[in-house]
Design a protein around this motif. Structure first.
Motif, PDB file in Angstrom:
ATOM      1  N   TRP A   1      -7.766  16.226 -12.924  1.00 10.51           N
ATOM      2  CA  TRP A   1      -8.279  15.577 -11.734  1.00 10.51           C
ATOM      3  C   TRP A   1      -8.420  16.587 -10.602  1.00 10.51           C
ATOM      4  CZ3 TRP A   1      -4.815  10.545 -11.290  1.00 10.51           C
ATOM      5  CH2 TRP A   1      -5.106   9.712 -12.373  1.00 10.51           C
ATOM      6  N   PRO A   2      -9.297  16.319  -9.648  1.00  7.26           N
ATOM      7  CA  PRO A   2      -9.354  17.181  -8.457  1.00  7.26           C
ATOM      8  C   PRO A   2      -7.989  17.215  -7.776  1.00  7.26           C
ATOM      9  CG  PRO A   2     -11.215  15.660  -8.508  1.00  7.26           C
ATOM     10  CD  PRO A   2     -10.280  15.223  -9.593  1.00  7.26           C
ATOM     11  N   THR A   3      -7.617  18.370  -7.258  1.00  6.97           N
ATOM     12  CA  THR A   3      -6.335  18.548  -6.582  1.00  6.97           C
ATOM     13  C   THR A   3      -6.561  18.812  -5.098  1.00  6.97           C
ATOM     14  OG1 THR A   3      -5.317  19.471  -8.571  1.00  6.97           O
ATOM     15  CG2 THR A   3      -4.220  19.923  -6.474  1.00  6.97           C
ATOM     16  N   LEU A   4      -5.844  18.095  -4.257  1.00  4.78           N
ATOM     17  CA  LEU A   4      -5.952  18.321  -2.820  1.00  4.78           C
ATOM     18  C   LEU A   4      -5.347  19.677  -2.474  1.00  4.78           C
ATOM     19  CD1 LEU A   4      -6.775  16.925  -0.094  1.00  4.78           C
ATOM     20  CD2 LEU A   4      -4.348  16.385   0.156  1.00  4.78           C
ATOM     21  N   VAL A   5      -6.133  20.512  -1.782  1.00  8.51           N
ATOM     22  CA  VAL A   5      -5.650  21.846  -1.402  1.00  8.51           C
ATOM     23  C   VAL A   5      -5.651  22.052   0.109  1.00  8.51           C
ATOM     24  CG1 VAL A   5      -6.230  22.977  -3.591  1.00  8.51           C
ATOM     25  CG2 VAL A   5      -7.980  22.783  -1.790  1.00  8.51           C
ATOM     26  N   SER A   6      -6.252  21.122   0.855  1.00 10.50           N
ATOM     27  CA  SER A   6      -6.263  21.244   2.312  1.00 10.50           C
ATOM     28  C   SER A   6      -6.427  19.856   2.909  1.00 10.50           C
ATOM     29  CB  SER A   6      -7.414  22.150   2.771  1.00 10.50           C
ATOM     30  OG  SER A   6      -7.535  22.153   4.183  1.00 10.50           O
ATOM     31  N   ALA A   7      -5.598  19.558   3.934  1.00 11.92           N
ATOM     32  CA  ALA A   7      -5.685  18.278   4.631  1.00 11.92           C
ATOM     33  C   ALA A   7      -5.557  18.547   6.123  1.00 11.92           C
ATOM     34  CB  ALA A   7      -4.582  17.329   4.165  1.00 11.92           C
ATOM     35  N   HIS A   8      -6.639  18.297   6.859  1.00 11.97           N
ATOM     36  CA  HIS A   8      -6.645  18.577   8.299  1.00 11.97           C
ATOM     37  C   HIS A   8      -6.993  17.303   9.047  1.00 11.97           C
ATOM     38  CE1 HIS A   8      -6.965  20.718  12.033  1.00 11.97           C
ATOM     39  NE2 HIS A   8      -8.204  20.337  12.197  1.00 11.97           N
ATOM     40  N   TYR A   9      -6.214  17.003  10.070  1.00  8.14           N
ATOM     41  CA  TYR A   9      -6.361  15.757  10.820  1.00  8.14           C
ATOM     42  C   TYR A   9      -7.090  16.000  12.132  1.00  8.14           C
ATOM     43  CZ  TYR A   9      -4.971  11.506  13.344  1.00  8.14           C
ATOM     44  OH  TYR A   9      -4.969  10.332  14.069  1.00  8.14           O
ATOM     45  N   LEU A  10      -8.147  15.217  12.364  1.00  6.05           N
ATOM     46  CA  LEU A  10      -8.867  15.196  13.644  1.00  6.05           C
ATOM     47  C   LEU A  10      -8.559  13.870  14.313  1.00  6.05           C
ATOM     48  CD1 LEU A  10     -12.297  16.597  12.398  1.00  6.05           C
ATOM     49  CD2 LEU A  10     -10.642  17.795  13.831  1.00  6.05           C
TER      50      LEU A  10
END
Length: 306
Positions: free
Chosen positions: A290-299
């Motif tokens: 499965w795709p893996t989350l590598v970056s999570a940025h909050y606006l």
């Protein structure tokens, strides 16, 4: 405080990644494209605008990289950087930049004048340049539930909510999404309706990403969001405050990311970047593919700074 934004501008060169470094005549230095925010401008919009002004290339934003900070004539300055893919254009010398070089990352690092620019480039190089992207939006402000007598699914945006929706309509295209998905709520759909209209696409309803559809089977909701990412590459998904923190928390845990807070203000956006699966992917594949989350940025807001 001086606020600025910039980008690591990259392109595909026969399967290899090249990045742009620019020479500024005024300072006689080699740097990444960047510049100060205009009044009423968001940080992502500033990053994209500065790329165009300094390099001549239109770009599509990708993942958030990092923020640098330093002093300029005694004043504190911060610069927020994004990855950005060049999609069209060409360089022409201008008042700020008299030369541009496209270089492999290692060579670009040796050319850059400043250590903080090399730090930004190292963060860019830590992950693949071409990632999947989901812009996970919490619906904009709606009228008070206590003042709405009809089905809560039909509760509309407030005046402030429509302003947030208009701001999102301007902001989200910076990442060049191709599809728009929404939980089946009027307030969720209206928050991103303008984006769908500009793209000339029909919104796709996502019952598993509404509050009552998600919580009976959170794993199914998570898999559905990963499917949207894998199949479409870049998408907007509008959901609710009872879903988004759980989704982002689970994805960060699965991806091994260090994230301790999961805010979710109305009208906010999580910019989620995922690895691309190899070959054709389906939800029946092993979770290891499965795709893996590598970056999570909050606006926190799509509205520009005053």
């Amino acid at each position: 405080m001086i606020k600025a934004a910039g980008a690591v501008l990259w392109r595909d060169a026969d399967g290899d990644v090249e990045v742009a470094v620019v020479h500024r005549r005024r300072y006689d230095d080699w740097s990444l494209p960047k510049g100060k925010l205009d009044r009423g401008e968001t940080i992502p919009a500033c990053a994209a605008r500065e790329v165009v002004e300094e390099t001549g290339y239109e770009c599509v934003l990708g993942r958030y990289l990092l923020q640098t900070s330093y002093k300029v004539r005694g004043d504190a300055k911060t610069v927020d950087y994004y990855a950005a893919e060049a999609v069209s254009g060409s360089f022409v010398a201008n008042d700020e930049v008299d030369s541009l070089k496209w270089l492999p990352v290692a060579e670009a690092a040796s050319v850059l004048t400043y250590a903080h620019d090399r730090d930004v480039l190292a963060e860019f190089d830590r992950l693949p340049a071409d990632l999947l992207l989901v812009l996970l939006v919490r619906h904009a402000k709606a009228g008070k539930r206590s003042e709405w007598d009809l089905d809560d699914d039909l509760r509309p945006l407030s005046g402030a909510g429509w302003k947030q929706a208009a701001a999102l309509q301007s902001l989200l295209p910076l990442w060049s999404p191709t599809r728009v998905h929404t939980a089946p709520r009027v307030r969720c759909a209206d928050t991103v309706r303008g984006v769908a209209e500009d793209l000339a696409v029909e919104m796709v309803e996502e019952p598993r990403l509404s509050e009552e559809g998600y919580w009976p089977d959170p794993e199914a909701g998570l898999v559905r969001l990963l499917e949207v990412a894998a199949v479409e590459g870049r998408a907007v998904v509008s959901s609710q405050g009872g879903v988004i923190p759980s989704v982002v928390r689970t994805l960060t845990e699965l991806g091994g990311l260090r994230q301790s807070e999961f805010p979710c203000k109305k009208g906010s956006v999580w910019v989620l970047a995922f690895t691309r699966p190899f070959g054709t992917w389906s939800t029946s594949d092993s979770p290891s593919r499965w795709p893996t989350l590598v970056s999570a940025h909050y606006l926190a807001s799509a509205l520009p700074r005053p």
